[in-house]
Every structure is written in C-alpha cells, then in structure tokens.
Design an enzyme around this catalytic site. Structure first.
Site, PDB file in Angstrom:
ATOM      1  N   LYS A 112      -3.133 -10.175   5.582  1.00  0.00           N
ATOM      2  CA  LYS A 112      -2.256  -9.782   4.478  1.00  0.00           C
ATOM      3  C   LYS A 112      -1.122 -10.788   4.289  1.00  0.00           C
ATOM      4  O   LYS A 112      -0.795 -11.175   3.162  1.00  0.00           O
ATOM      5  CB  LYS A 112      -1.691  -8.389   4.745  1.00  0.00           C
ATOM      6  CG  LYS A 112      -2.735  -7.285   4.659  1.00  0.00           C
ATOM      7  CD  LYS A 112      -2.133  -5.913   4.936  1.00  0.00           C
ATOM      8  CE  LYS A 112      -3.174  -4.814   4.773  1.00  0.00           C
ATOM      9  NZ  LYS A 112      -2.620  -3.469   5.007  1.00  0.00           N
ATOM     10  N   CYS A 140       2.009  -6.393   7.723  1.00  0.00           N
ATOM     11  CA  CYS A 140       1.836  -5.373   8.772  1.00  0.00           C
ATOM     12  C   CYS A 140       0.609  -4.526   8.475  1.00  0.00           C
ATOM     13  O   CYS A 140       0.232  -4.351   7.318  1.00  0.00           O
ATOM     14  CB  CYS A 140       3.049  -4.444   8.848  1.00  0.00           C
ATOM     15  SG  CYS A 140       4.587  -5.227   9.334  1.00  0.00           S
ATOM     16  N   ASP A 141       0.018  -4.004   9.534  1.00  0.00           N
ATOM     17  CA  ASP A 141      -1.041  -3.021   9.365  1.00  0.00           C
ATOM     18  C   ASP A 141      -1.125  -2.165  10.618  1.00  0.00           C
ATOM     19  O   ASP A 141      -0.915  -2.669  11.723  1.00  0.00           O
ATOM     20  CB  ASP A 141      -2.391  -3.683   9.111  1.00  0.00           C
ATOM     21  CG  ASP A 141      -3.353  -2.707   8.445  1.00  0.00           C
ATOM     22  OD1 ASP A 141      -4.050  -1.988   9.178  1.00  0.00           O
ATOM     23  OD2 ASP A 141      -3.388  -2.649   7.203  1.00  0.00           O
ATOM     24  N   SER A 142      -1.394  -0.882  10.435  1.00  0.00           N
ATOM     25  CA  SER A 142      -1.417   0.057  11.558  1.00  0.00           C
ATOM     26  C   SER A 142      -2.768   0.738  11.689  1.00  0.00           C
ATOM     27  O   SER A 142      -3.422   1.040  10.688  1.00  0.00           O
ATOM     28  CB  SER A 142      -0.342   1.138  11.375  1.00  0.00           C
ATOM     29  OG  SER A 142       0.948   0.573  11.291  1.00  0.00           O
TER      30      SER A 142
END
Length: 216
Positions: free
Chosen positions: A68, A86-88
């Site tokens: 991203k 960010c990624d969760s």
C-alpha cells in the site's frame, strides 16, 4: 551608526512541515494520526489485498502495508511526502483473518474467537518520497476475547460493523464490551501503533514532533 537588521535576520528560517500521506481509507487510522497532532492527507492505495500472500499472519500484514505504501508513494500526489501504509490481520491459531467476507463469516468467526486469545498484527511501512528511504515493521497485540452469547453475536453482526474491520472486531466500536483485555498497544488494535510509527520516522531521520500541526 548601526544599520537596521535585514529581513533575513528578523525572521527565523523555518523549514515547512513535511507532508504526511496516509495510504489507507481507514477512518480509525486517520483519527489516531490526528489525535497525535498530525495532519495527514488520505490517498487510497487501491491494492488488491486478496492477490497478496505470505507464510504467516505477521508477514502478511507487513507485505500488505508495504504494498500500500509503495503504490501511493509512486504517485505524483505523494511527491516529497512521508507515506504511511498499514494493514491489520488477526492471528488466530496461525491463520490470518482480515475483514470477513460477509455476515455469516463474521458470526462464525466470533463463535470461534469467544473465550480465546488472538494476536492482532499490524504491518507498518513508511516511505520518504523525498529521499527514497523505506522502513517497515509489524506490531503485535494479544487480544483476550470474552464470551458473547449467540444472541449478542447476531445483534453485533447485524450492525454491519464487523464487516469492515480486520478480525471482525474493533476496540473503538460496539465490539469493545466483548473484549476482556489486551496485552500491548491499544492503538495497534484500532489500526496503527503510534509508538512504532514514531520509531519508524526516527529511522528516516524525521522527528514526529516536527510533523505536529502547530510545529510551524
């Protein structure tokens, strides 16, 4: 006779505040950054998350965050900016759980999670488009789930909230009463670890205090 000081000596030479671009559509992440004094712009990456894979949940979260950040950093709109991606994902028994595919999936996940502990892993990546520098790391927070009843799970899923968040839950919404406690950074579970972000900025020789809205 002493000459009057020039304009250059009267006015401090202050560098303009660096732009921060958030490569995410998450209102929770945007809110965390604003609470920390930053004024981020939002540019959605458009990355196809389903096309990316990794061997374990922590690595997957990092791969997604890096993709991203890289996608947005390559755009003209991010020129000269610090791009934050960010990624969760929720790590439950070694399985990476992102956003549920639908209401049935969300309900099944909650039935599987109740009374158990998962680890919320959030990948963070910062790209300095001015220098080309890039740093990344994953933050992890243990989440101890309560035991909501089937009726409570159904009511929660009916709100639609779990369909839009990783792991089908969030600490800043209606699922908060179903989480007994966490071990680690609260913000990381919401979507972004501010302490980790500060350290990543520092590795790029940027102080987070220089990014505050009132810093200039």
């Amino acid at each position: 006779m002493t000459s009057a000081p020039t304009a250059d000596t009267d006015v401090p030479d202050l560098a303009p505040r660096r732009r921060v671009v958030l490569a995410s559509a998450s209102p929770a992440r945007l809110g965390l950054l604003r609470q920390a004094g930053l004024v981020p712009e939002v540019v959605v990456s458009g990355v196809d998350e389903d096309a990316l894979h990794a061997e374990d949940p922590g690595e997957l979260a990092l791969v997604l965050a890096e993709a991203k950040a890289a996608a947005v950093a390559a755009r003209e709109a991010a020129a000269g900016a610090l791009v934050v991606g960010c990624d969760s994902v929720l790590d439950l028994d070694g399985r990476a759980l992102g956003k549920p595919s639908g209401a049935e999936d969300a309900a099944a996940r909650w039935r599987a999670m109740r009374g158990r502990t998962g680890v919320l892993r959030t990948g963070h990546c910062v790209v300095d488009t001015r220098t080309g520098g890039r740093v990344s790391e994953t933050a992890s927070t243990a989440v101890h789930f309560g035991e909501p009843t089937d009726a409570e799970i159904s009511a929660y899923v009916a709100t639609g909230e779990p369909l839009h968040v990783a792991g089908a839950f969030t600490l800043d919404g209606r699922s908060a009463p179903f989480v007994e406690r966490i071990e680690g950074d609260h913000g990381n579970v919401i979507g972004l670890s501010l302490p980790l972000l500060r350290r990543l900025f520092a590795r790029l020789d940027v102080s987070i205090t220089d990014l505050w809205a009132d810093a200039d």
